[in-house]
Design a protein around this motif. Structure first.
Motif, PDB file in Angstrom:
ATOM      1  N   TYR A 136       0.825  -1.198   0.000  1.00 56.51           N
ATOM      2  CA  TYR A 136       0.000   0.000   0.000  1.00 56.51           C
ATOM      3  C   TYR A 136       0.869   1.262   0.000  1.00 56.51           C
ATOM      4  CZ  TYR A 136      -3.146   3.698   1.263  1.00 56.51           C
ATOM      5  OH  TYR A 136      -3.817   4.878   1.258  1.00 56.51           O
ATOM      6  N   ASP A 137       1.911   1.263   0.849  1.00 60.74           N
ATOM      7  CA  ASP A 137       2.816   2.425   0.907  1.00 60.74           C
ATOM      8  C   ASP A 137       3.428   2.697  -0.455  1.00 60.74           C
ATOM      9  OD1 ASP A 137       2.272   2.714   3.523  1.00 60.74           O
ATOM     10  OD2 ASP A 137       4.161   1.880   4.265  1.00 60.74           O
ATOM     11  N   ASP A 138       3.896   1.629  -1.093  1.00 50.89           N
ATOM     12  CA  ASP A 138       4.485   1.728  -2.411  1.00 50.89           C
ATOM     13  C   ASP A 138       3.490   2.290  -3.398  1.00 50.89           C
ATOM     14  OD1 ASP A 138       7.072   0.815  -2.368  1.00 50.89           O
ATOM     15  OD2 ASP A 138       6.692  -0.528  -4.069  1.00 50.89           O
ATOM     16  N   TYR A 139       2.315   1.718  -3.349  1.00 48.85           N
ATOM     17  CA  TYR A 139       1.270   2.073  -4.278  1.00 48.85           C
ATOM     18  C   TYR A 139       0.823   3.518  -4.084  1.00 48.85           C
ATOM     19  CZ  TYR A 139      -3.123   1.880  -6.819  1.00 48.85           C
ATOM     20  OH  TYR A 139      -4.140   2.138  -7.693  1.00 48.85           O
ATOM     21  N   SER A 140       0.639   3.884  -2.821  1.00 48.68           N
ATOM     22  CA  SER A 140       0.145   5.237  -2.562  1.00 48.68           C
ATOM     23  C   SER A 140       1.197   6.266  -2.957  1.00 48.68           C
ATOM     24  CB  SER A 140      -0.244   5.399  -1.091  1.00 48.68           C
ATOM     25  OG  SER A 140       0.900   5.422  -0.288  1.00 48.68           O
ATOM     26  N   PHE A 141       2.474   5.863  -2.870  1.00 49.87           N
ATOM     27  CA  PHE A 141       3.534   6.782  -3.281  1.00 49.87           C
ATOM     28  C   PHE A 141       3.507   7.008  -4.779  1.00 49.87           C
ATOM     29  CE2 PHE A 141       7.204   9.164  -2.343  1.00 49.87           C
ATOM     30  CZ  PHE A 141       8.003   9.096  -3.468  1.00 49.87           C
ATOM     31  N   LYS A 142       3.258   5.956  -5.504  1.00 48.76           N
ATOM     32  CA  LYS A 142       3.276   6.072  -6.966  1.00 48.76           C
ATOM     33  C   LYS A 142       2.067   6.815  -7.510  1.00 48.76           C
ATOM     34  CE  LYS A 142       6.210   2.191  -8.146  1.00 48.76           C
ATOM     35  NZ  LYS A 142       6.112   0.997  -7.307  1.00 48.76           N
ATOM     36  N   THR A 143       0.949   6.657  -6.865  1.00 52.33           N
ATOM     37  CA  THR A 143      -0.257   7.253  -7.439  1.00 52.33           C
ATOM     38  C   THR A 143      -0.574   8.628  -6.868  1.00 52.33           C
ATOM     39  OG1 THR A 143      -1.522   6.009  -5.829  1.00 52.33           O
ATOM     40  CG2 THR A 143      -1.382   5.079  -8.036  1.00 52.33           C
ATOM     41  N   ASN A 144      -0.039   8.936  -5.717  1.00 50.95           N
ATOM     42  CA  ASN A 144      -0.355  10.223  -5.121  1.00 50.95           C
ATOM     43  C   ASN A 144       0.818  11.182  -5.203  1.00 50.95           C
ATOM     44  OD1 ASN A 144      -2.901   9.350  -4.358  1.00 50.95           O
ATOM     45  ND2 ASN A 144      -2.074   8.399  -2.527  1.00 50.95           N
ATOM     46  N   ASP A 145       0.547  12.354  -4.745  1.00 50.76           N
ATOM     47  CA  ASP A 145       1.549  13.375  -4.602  1.00 50.76           C
ATOM     48  C   ASP A 145       2.605  12.869  -3.598  1.00 50.76           C
ATOM     49  OD1 ASP A 145       2.687  15.754  -4.963  1.00 50.76           O
ATOM     50  OD2 ASP A 145       1.220  16.912  -3.826  1.00 50.76           O
ATOM     51  N   ILE A 146       3.772  13.504  -3.562  1.00 50.51           N
ATOM     52  CA  ILE A 146       4.793  13.060  -2.599  1.00 50.51           C
ATOM     53  C   ILE A 146       4.381  13.440  -1.172  1.00 50.51           C
ATOM     54  CG2 ILE A 146       6.720  13.044  -4.232  1.00 50.51           C
ATOM     55  CD1 ILE A 146       7.597  15.730  -3.025  1.00 50.51           C
ATOM     56  N   PRO A 147       4.866  12.684  -0.180  1.00 46.47           N
ATOM     57  CA  PRO A 147       4.506  12.966   1.215  1.00 46.47           C
ATOM     58  C   PRO A 147       4.945  14.371   1.645  1.00 46.47           C
ATOM     59  CG  PRO A 147       5.645  10.865   1.027  1.00 46.47           C
ATOM     60  CD  PRO A 147       5.750  11.525  -0.307  1.00 46.47           C
ATOM     61  N   GLN A 148       4.219  14.915   2.581  1.00 46.49           N
ATOM     62  CA  GLN A 148       4.515  16.260   3.087  1.00 46.49           C
ATOM     63  C   GLN A 148       5.941  16.339   3.642  1.00 46.49           C
ATOM     64  OE1 GLN A 148       2.523  18.927   2.649  1.00 46.49           O
ATOM     65  NE2 GLN A 148       4.202  20.149   3.465  1.00 46.49           N
ATOM     66  N   SER A 149       6.388  15.258   4.297  1.00 44.27           N
ATOM     67  CA  SER A 149       7.739  15.261   4.880  1.00 44.27           C
ATOM     68  C   SER A 149       8.804  15.431   3.790  1.00 44.27           C
ATOM     69  CB  SER A 149       7.982  13.967   5.653  1.00 44.27           C
ATOM     70  OG  SER A 149       7.881  12.858   4.802  1.00 44.27           O
ATOM     71  N   TYR A 150       8.568  14.861   2.610  1.00 42.52           N
ATOM     72  CA  TYR A 150       9.491  15.014   1.486  1.00 42.52           C
ATOM     73  C   TYR A 150       9.481  16.455   0.989  1.00 42.52           C
ATOM     74  CZ  TYR A 150      10.139   9.957   0.896  1.00 42.52           C
ATOM     75  OH  TYR A 150      10.468   8.637   1.066  1.00 42.52           O
ATOM     76  N   LYS A 151       8.267  17.003   0.879  1.00 42.97           N
ATOM     77  CA  LYS A 151       8.142  18.389   0.413  1.00 42.97           C
ATOM     78  C   LYS A 151       8.877  19.332   1.355  1.00 42.97           C
ATOM     79  CE  LYS A 151       3.564  17.906  -1.634  1.00 42.97           C
ATOM     80  NZ  LYS A 151       2.163  18.252  -1.459  1.00 42.97           N
ATOM     81  N   ASP A 152       8.732  19.072   2.639  1.00 43.37           N
ATOM     82  CA  ASP A 152       9.390  19.911   3.641  1.00 43.37           C
ATOM     83  C   ASP A 152      10.905  19.842   3.500  1.00 43.37           C
ATOM     84  OD1 ASP A 152       6.927  20.576   4.581  1.00 43.37           O
ATOM     85  OD2 ASP A 152       6.985  19.263   6.336  1.00 43.37           O
TER      86      ASP A 152
END
Ligand code: ZN
Length: 162
Positions: free
Chosen positions: A26-42
């Motif tokens: 799920y983590d893998d999948y959600s990373f590929k289909t969604n925007d990047i996590p907020q922690s990465y953006k930060d």
């Protein structure tokens, strides 16, 4: 009775393992289909701020270019600096971000910003853009990997490769 307990334990382990597997998937999948996590953006924003601060300190001026995270990259490039009609943009490869986020933050952002700076200074050297001047800029902007002879064609003038 002992066997029953043992079976139950075994079943429990299987259920747990499946749950962990599903979670990873799920983590893998959600990373590929969604925007990047907020922690990465930060982390990206924080590093960009640092690079810009170093630019101001070392060059007496600073500028910001659009940092675009995209999964449209083909191949293993981490980042790309594009120059088109006087406009500079930096692209970061979302596909390698999950496994290489530290490298992205420590090296790639300053590396690409140094290319952007070369464009800004109208320093259009021949070759792949990893000139001596670029190397100096990369180090001054806080890059940790600023080797001149990298085999990455990450400077694009005109049409993007994706
Ligand atoms: Zn480069």
């Amino acid at each position: 009775m002992f066997i029953k307990k043992f079976e139950l334990l075994f079943l429990g382990i299987i259920v747990l393992a499946s749950l962990i597997l599903a979670k990873n998937f799920y983590d893998d999948y959600s990373f590929k289909t969604n925007d990047i996590p907020q922690s990465y953006k930060d982390r990206i924003a924080q590093k960009e701020q640092e690079v810009i601060w170093l630019m101001q300190k070392n060059y007496g001026f600073s500028f910001r270019v659009p940092l675009i995270v995209t999964d449209r990259f083909k191949g293993r490039l981490y980042g790309l600096t594009a120059y088109k009609n006087g406009e500079i943009k930096i692209y970061l490869n979302k596909k390698v971000m999950q496994e290489s986020m530290d490298y992205m933050v420590d090296s790639v952002i300053a590396h690409e910003y140094a290319h952007a700076l070369m464009f800004k200074l109208k320093n259009f050297t021949k070759g792949d853009g990893h000139s001596k001047e670029w190397q100096k800029a990369c180090l001054k902007l806080g890059g940790t990997k600023c080797e001149q002879y990298v085999n990455s064609h990450d400077v694009v003038m005109g049409k993007l490769p994706f």
